[in-house]
Design an enzyme around this catalytic site. Structure first.
Site, PDB file in Angstrom:
ATOM      1  N   ASP A 284     146.161 120.396 -24.791  1.00 39.12           N
ATOM      2  CA  ASP A 284     145.605 121.253 -23.740  1.00 39.12           C
ATOM      3  C   ASP A 284     144.114 121.416 -23.992  1.00 39.12           C
ATOM      4  O   ASP A 284     143.492 120.547 -24.602  1.00 39.12           O
ATOM      5  CB  ASP A 284     146.342 122.597 -23.707  1.00 39.12           C
ATOM      6  CG  ASP A 284     146.388 123.219 -22.314  1.00 39.12           C
ATOM      7  OD1 ASP A 284     145.306 123.464 -21.746  1.00 39.12           O
ATOM      8  OD2 ASP A 284     147.490 123.450 -21.779  1.00 39.12           O
ATOM      9  N   HIS A 307     142.355 118.639 -22.846  1.00 42.41           N
ATOM     10  CA  HIS A 307     141.951 118.915 -21.468  1.00 42.41           C
ATOM     11  C   HIS A 307     140.493 119.331 -21.360  1.00 42.41           C
ATOM     12  O   HIS A 307     140.078 119.847 -20.330  1.00 42.41           O
ATOM     13  CB  HIS A 307     142.856 119.988 -20.858  1.00 42.41           C
ATOM     14  CG  HIS A 307     144.285 119.562 -20.713  1.00 42.41           C
ATOM     15  ND1 HIS A 307     145.248 120.376 -20.152  1.00 42.41           N
ATOM     16  CD2 HIS A 307     144.911 118.404 -21.046  1.00 42.41           C
ATOM     17  CE1 HIS A 307     146.417 119.738 -20.156  1.00 42.41           C
ATOM     18  NE2 HIS A 307     146.232 118.542 -20.699  1.00 42.41           N
TER      19      HIS A 307
END
Length: 457
Positions: A284, A307
């Protein structure tokens, strides 16, 4: 007793002489004493403990030899007198086995109770070459004095989900502790695989449930977290919540790219936080900055996979959100699904403002620069709303590299609350095939400086 005393004194000497300013190197296998050998001798007791020793000189600098160390401790005849001013807490003395099998949770709780009640600064030691198995544990304050927890070994999370029945949101929690240092070069292993397998993002047939954050600091002040390897957290790896005056440095945070919601470093409702010299690769956001955070600096960050570096998400559930005074500088992102991202939900309110992204290199990054005011991270389509979190006064400066897609810049801003005060300076992002484009909706620029490629139509 003589041997114990020697170990005690040696540890104090190591504490004073070893690196506390985040210049130590990571020891990949944690099987030898490289951490000790590679330390740079510039210890500062006040910096280490967050405490100005009344009996010590306030500053001990550039100490490279024992005689220099002695000469700077005014009023003491020998090292034993220095040692007597620091409470030494060794978790093994409280029954911790460190064999990776025995539950050491109770031993750590007993050790912390004694440390927190000490009237003198505390050196809390987790021994080298040991693996301590821990269930959910909370280190609560306020404590009577400053504490330096040096994790030389490894903390291993229980992978039995039932061990978290009382608190599914935390594994290791520091609550309401001031003047705290957590470091030592050791490993914090969340053993998160069982949690990832039971995530609704991996198995769509399962209900979405909370999973523990690996390491949480809640309502802490004057905090340093440094020189640690944090891996495979159940969900978020490190979270700072309602904290003030935080330094997070020399952290290596890793998890597989497929691990869900495993943000590297998360800050929420936290003011004056510096994140630096860290390597982060997870499933993430490498760094996520949530509502209530102000005066955030992230410098010299290596990010990927993951991310990217994100402001938000903000405004979920029609909530009010505020983030301001953020600087991201000297970051390197590689292979991430986003680069520099601001993400807000429709229906929210508040603002994300005064944010600077500068001196950033990207390689094979999807969405290198993105503002998404229509963020929607849920199964069902999000409803359309006229209200939004205002995004304004954002600077992108000296950003170069390559995009993994042909869209390198994407400003997807709100019709009702357009992005305002956007500055672009010296941007050069190349897409697939050598070209890239910018998609710009409802964005108002205040300045375009130097060469900006790609640029909005």
């Amino acid at each position: 007793m003589a041997v114990q005393r020697i170990l005690f004194l040696s540890t104090i000497i190591f504490l004073v002489l070893s690196n506390s300013s985040c210049n130590g190197s990571f020891n990949e296998d944690n099987e030898n004493d490289d951490f000790f050998i590679s330390a740079d001798h510039n210890m500062n007791l006040k910096q280490e403990f967050g405490h100005d020793f009344q009996a010590y000189p306030s500053y001990l600098s550039t100490i490279t030899e024992y005689d220099k160390f002695q000469s700077r401790i005014h009023g003491f005849n020998n090292i034993e007198e220095v040692a007597n001013r620091v409470a030494f807490i060794d978790v093994s003395k409280f029954g911790a086995k460190g064999d990776g099998v025995t539950d050491d949770t109770t031993a750590f709780e007993k050790a912390w109770k004694e440390a927190c009640s000490s009237n003198t600064p505390v050196l809390f030691v987790v021994l080298h070459n040991k693996n301590y198995l821990l269930k959910q544990i909370t280190f609560s304050g306020p404590c009577k004095s400053s504490i330096s927890m040096q994790i030389f070994g490894s903390l291993e999370a229980s992978d039995n989900i039932s061990d978290y029945s009382k608190d599914r949101r935390h594994w290791i929690l520091f609550n309401n502790v001031q003047n705290l240092v957590v470091g030592g070069g050791g490993v914090i292993n969340g053993n998160g695989k069982i949690w990832w397998q039971n995530s609704c993002k991996i198995n769509k047939s399962l209900p979405c449930k909370n999973a523990p954050t690996g390491l949480t600091f809640y309502n802490c002040k004057n905090l340093k977290v440094k020189n640690l390897k944090i891996k495979d957290a159940q969900q978020i790896h490190v979270s700072f919540e309602r904290c003030t005056n935080v330094e997070a440095s020399n952290l290596m945070v890793t998890a597989p790219e497929i691990s869900p919601n495993t943000d590297g470093i998360h800050a929420a409702n936290t003011q004056n936080i510096q994140i630096s010299d860290s390597i982060i690769g997870t499933g993430d956001d490498c760094i996520s900055i949530a509502s209530g955070s102000q005066k955030v600096q992230a410098t010299d960050i290596t990010c990927g996979p993951g991310h990217g570096i994100s402001i938000g998400s903000l405004g979920s559930g029609n909530s009010e959100a505020h983030v301001s005074d953020v600087i991201v500088s000297r970051a390197k992102l590689s292979g991430t699904t986003n680069g520099l991202r601001i993400k807000t939900w429709q229906g929210g309110s508040g603002n994300a403002s005064n944010i600077i992204f500068q001196n950033v290199e990207m390689q094979g990054v999807k969405n290198p620069i993105i503002i998404d005011q229509n963020y929607c991270d849920q199964h069902d389509p999000c409803k359309q709303h006229s209200s939004a979190v205002q995004v304004k006064n954002i600077v992108y400066q000296n950003i170069i590299g390559s995009s993994a897609t042909n869209v390198a810049i994407n400003f997807n801003c709100s019709k009702s609350f357009p992005c305002e005060g956007i500055v672009m300076q010296n941007i050069n992002l190349v897409g697939e095939g050598g070209t890239a484009k910018a998609i710009c909706s409802n964005v108002e620029f205040s300045n375009i400086i130097g060469t900006v490629s790609p640029h909005c139509p």
